[in-house]
Design a protein around this motif. Sequence first.
Motif, PDB file in Angstrom:
ATOM      1  N   PHE A 149       0.834  -1.199   0.000  1.00  0.00           N
ATOM      2  CA  PHE A 149       0.000   0.000   0.000  1.00  0.00           C
ATOM      3  C   PHE A 149       0.874   1.256   0.000  1.00  0.00           C
ATOM      4  O   PHE A 149       0.686   2.169  -0.821  1.00  0.00           O
ATOM      5  N   TYR A 150       1.846   1.304   0.907  1.00  0.00           N
ATOM      6  CA  TYR A 150       2.686   2.499   1.009  1.00  0.00           C
ATOM      7  C   TYR A 150       3.679   2.604  -0.145  1.00  0.00           C
ATOM      8  O   TYR A 150       4.046   3.720  -0.547  1.00  0.00           O
ATOM      9  N   VAL A 151       4.110   1.476  -0.683  1.00  0.00           N
ATOM     10  CA  VAL A 151       4.968   1.531  -1.871  1.00  0.00           C
ATOM     11  C   VAL A 151       4.215   2.173  -3.029  1.00  0.00           C
ATOM     12  O   VAL A 151       4.762   3.007  -3.772  1.00  0.00           O
ATOM     13  N   TYR A 152       2.946   1.811  -3.188  1.00  0.00           N
ATOM     14  CA  TYR A 152       2.134   2.428  -4.243  1.00  0.00           C
ATOM     15  C   TYR A 152       2.046   3.937  -4.030  1.00  0.00           C
ATOM     16  O   TYR A 152       2.290   4.726  -4.959  1.00  0.00           O
ATOM     17  N   LYS A 153       1.710   4.361  -2.818  1.00  0.00           N
ATOM     18  CA  LYS A 153       1.566   5.788  -2.523  1.00  0.00           C
ATOM     19  C   LYS A 153       2.894   6.528  -2.709  1.00  0.00           C
ATOM     20  O   LYS A 153       2.923   7.656  -3.213  1.00  0.00           O
ATOM     21  N   PHE A 189       9.219  -5.226   8.600  1.00  0.00           N
ATOM     22  CA  PHE A 189      10.229  -4.215   8.304  1.00  0.00           C
ATOM     23  C   PHE A 189       9.918  -3.482   6.996  1.00  0.00           C
ATOM     24  O   PHE A 189      10.149  -2.269   6.887  1.00  0.00           O
ATOM     25  N   LEU A 190       9.382  -4.199   6.020  1.00  0.00           N
ATOM     26  CA  LEU A 190       8.970  -3.548   4.776  1.00  0.00           C
ATOM     27  C   LEU A 190       7.888  -2.510   5.034  1.00  0.00           C
ATOM     28  O   LEU A 190       7.928  -1.399   4.492  1.00  0.00           O
ATOM     29  N   LEU A 191       6.889  -2.870   5.849  1.00  0.00           N
ATOM     30  CA  LEU A 191       5.816  -1.930   6.168  1.00  0.00           C
ATOM     31  C   LEU A 191       6.369  -0.681   6.854  1.00  0.00           C
ATOM     32  O   LEU A 191       6.064   0.450   6.452  1.00  0.00           O
ATOM     33  N   LEU A 192       7.175  -0.863   7.883  1.00  0.00           N
ATOM     34  CA  LEU A 192       7.698   0.267   8.633  1.00  0.00           C
ATOM     35  C   LEU A 192       8.582   1.153   7.762  1.00  0.00           C
ATOM     36  O   LEU A 192       8.520   2.381   7.839  1.00  0.00           O
ATOM     37  N   THR A 193       9.391   0.533   6.905  1.00  0.00           N
ATOM     38  CA  THR A 193      10.291   1.303   6.047  1.00  0.00           C
ATOM     39  C   THR A 193       9.526   2.073   4.982  1.00  0.00           C
ATOM     40  O   THR A 193       9.774   3.263   4.753  1.00  0.00           O
ATOM     41  N   ALA A 194       8.575   1.401   4.306  1.00  0.00           N
ATOM     42  CA  ALA A 194       7.804   2.060   3.252  1.00  0.00           C
ATOM     43  C   ALA A 194       6.943   3.179   3.819  1.00  0.00           C
ATOM     44  O   ALA A 194       6.859   4.271   3.237  1.00  0.00           O
ATOM     45  N   ALA A 195       6.300   2.930   4.967  1.00  0.00           N
ATOM     46  CA  ALA A 195       5.471   3.969   5.595  1.00  0.00           C
ATOM     47  C   ALA A 195       6.342   5.130   6.063  1.00  0.00           C
ATOM     48  O   ALA A 195       5.966   6.307   5.914  1.00  0.00           O
ATOM     49  N   PHE A 196       7.502   4.816   6.624  1.00  0.00           N
ATOM     50  CA  PHE A 196       8.440   5.861   7.043  1.00  0.00           C
ATOM     51  C   PHE A 196       8.792   6.760   5.864  1.00  0.00           C
ATOM     52  O   PHE A 196       8.735   7.997   5.968  1.00  0.00           O
ATOM     53  N   TYR A 198       7.225   7.213   3.034  1.00  0.00           N
ATOM     54  CA  TYR A 198       6.072   7.952   2.518  1.00  0.00           C
ATOM     55  C   TYR A 198       5.798   9.194   3.375  1.00  0.00           C
ATOM     56  O   TYR A 198       5.668  10.307   2.852  1.00  0.00           O
ATOM     57  N   TYR A 199       5.732   9.024   4.686  1.00  0.00           N
ATOM     58  CA  TYR A 199       5.428  10.161   5.554  1.00  0.00           C
ATOM     59  C   TYR A 199       6.587  11.155   5.585  1.00  0.00           C
ATOM     60  O   TYR A 199       6.362  12.369   5.727  1.00  0.00           O
ATOM     61  N   LEU A 200       7.799  10.669   5.454  1.00  0.00           N
ATOM     62  CA  LEU A 200       8.940  11.577   5.381  1.00  0.00           C
ATOM     63  C   LEU A 200       8.850  12.454   4.139  1.00  0.00           C
ATOM     64  O   LEU A 200       9.048  13.672   4.211  1.00  0.00           O
ATOM     65  N   ARG A 201       8.520  11.835   2.994  1.00  0.00           N
ATOM     66  CA  ARG A 201       8.405  12.611   1.758  1.00  0.00           C
ATOM     67  C   ARG A 201       7.217  13.570   1.810  1.00  0.00           C
ATOM     68  O   ARG A 201       7.195  14.582   1.108  1.00  0.00           O
TER      69      ARG A 201
END
Length: 414
Positions: A149-153, A189-196, A198-201
């Motif tokens: 989900f976050y990779v898509y966003k 770890f993928l979820l936390l990294t991708a979400a991190f 996304y919100y950072l950007r």
Amino acid sequence: MPAYITIFQYAVAAAGTVLFALCLVFSVKSGIKYFKEPEEALVCRESNLRIFARSLLYVLLLKLALAILGAVVTGKGFGMEAAYAWNRWDAPHYIDIAKDGYVATGENSVFIAFFPLFPLLMKAMSFLTGEYFIAGSIVSMLCFAGALFYVYKLVFRDYGAKTARRSQILMVLFPTAFFATIAYTEGLFLLLTAAFMYYLRQRRLWAAAVLGFFAALTRSVGVMLVFPFGVQVLLDALHEGGGARKIIWRIVRRGWKVILIPLGTVVYLLINYAVFGDALHFLVAQREHWSQGMCFIGYTLRVLTNCVFTRDIRLVLELFLPELIAIFVVLWLLLGAARRKNSVMMAQALPLYYMSVSVTWLLSAPRYMLPVLVIYPEMALRAKSRWAFAVVCVLMAAAGIVLAGVFVGGGNVY
């Protein structure tokens, strides 16, 4: 050992080192371009529910394919016995931690080398499932869907819907994606990294910092998220201009939140101290039980190349050759990604890549490449035509079938 083998070892080590250095150089150049011309983020109009539903569907389809593969390889059908065929290598260690916590004596004392967040979530899920391996697999699958989900966003904001969808598919088909569906830390770890990222950007720094804290509680490389956090804050402060005093004030005012990320590692060190009386005892466990320690990337490549020539052919085909291939293919992708305006993404990719690969006895390089997020849009952008994209998907799926088949069949895939 013949002289030509020694020469080849050093040539491989030098090639990997030079490629990584070039990635650093191009990343700095892309950072300068970003500073001069910040990207215009695209706005995703697709509903979050629809994106997550598609992400979950991808994970369920992958799990179905893996169940069929496991049934064929093990001959155990589709029952619980077949499901437990995937309970190998690190998974039983996480189960023991979830059951008993960290212990200071006995064989399980070496499990202090594994970080605490995933077994804690596995423990919580076990209250619903009644056991641990399935609990861990459910946690991983849900987290993997969240990661997609976050990779898509994340990819959409830079490249649009087509590249974002393709990036999701490429992540699902990545040869070691099966680890994100079983009781391993990959999905979390993928979820936390991708979400991190996304919100950072999105410049939502509090959300990113909290996610970074949990990433550092999940894997040792989680603390490397301080780099993209710092790069984003620095570039934004520089772009807004003004005198040196204003720039420094912006960096301090926004960037102090980064301390939350290493606090995750501090919590883990405190657990080490509480159990063993030594905050760095995990290093002892890694060194004495797994022969692990940090080193220069050239040393790792030289050791792996030596193993290709000197070890049993089965180990070479199942372990050492796939590791070398993964290291150089991802380096090649990183080299291309570094030429784009991906400075913040590269600040996530390069430290994570280097820390994951530069160890004295590397066993899991293909698995460690999964969270290097920039490689998925890079592959999607390079495979522009439908035919090229289809070929990439087929090649990755074939490699995934081989690695997953070897893993569930009892082979040397870690």
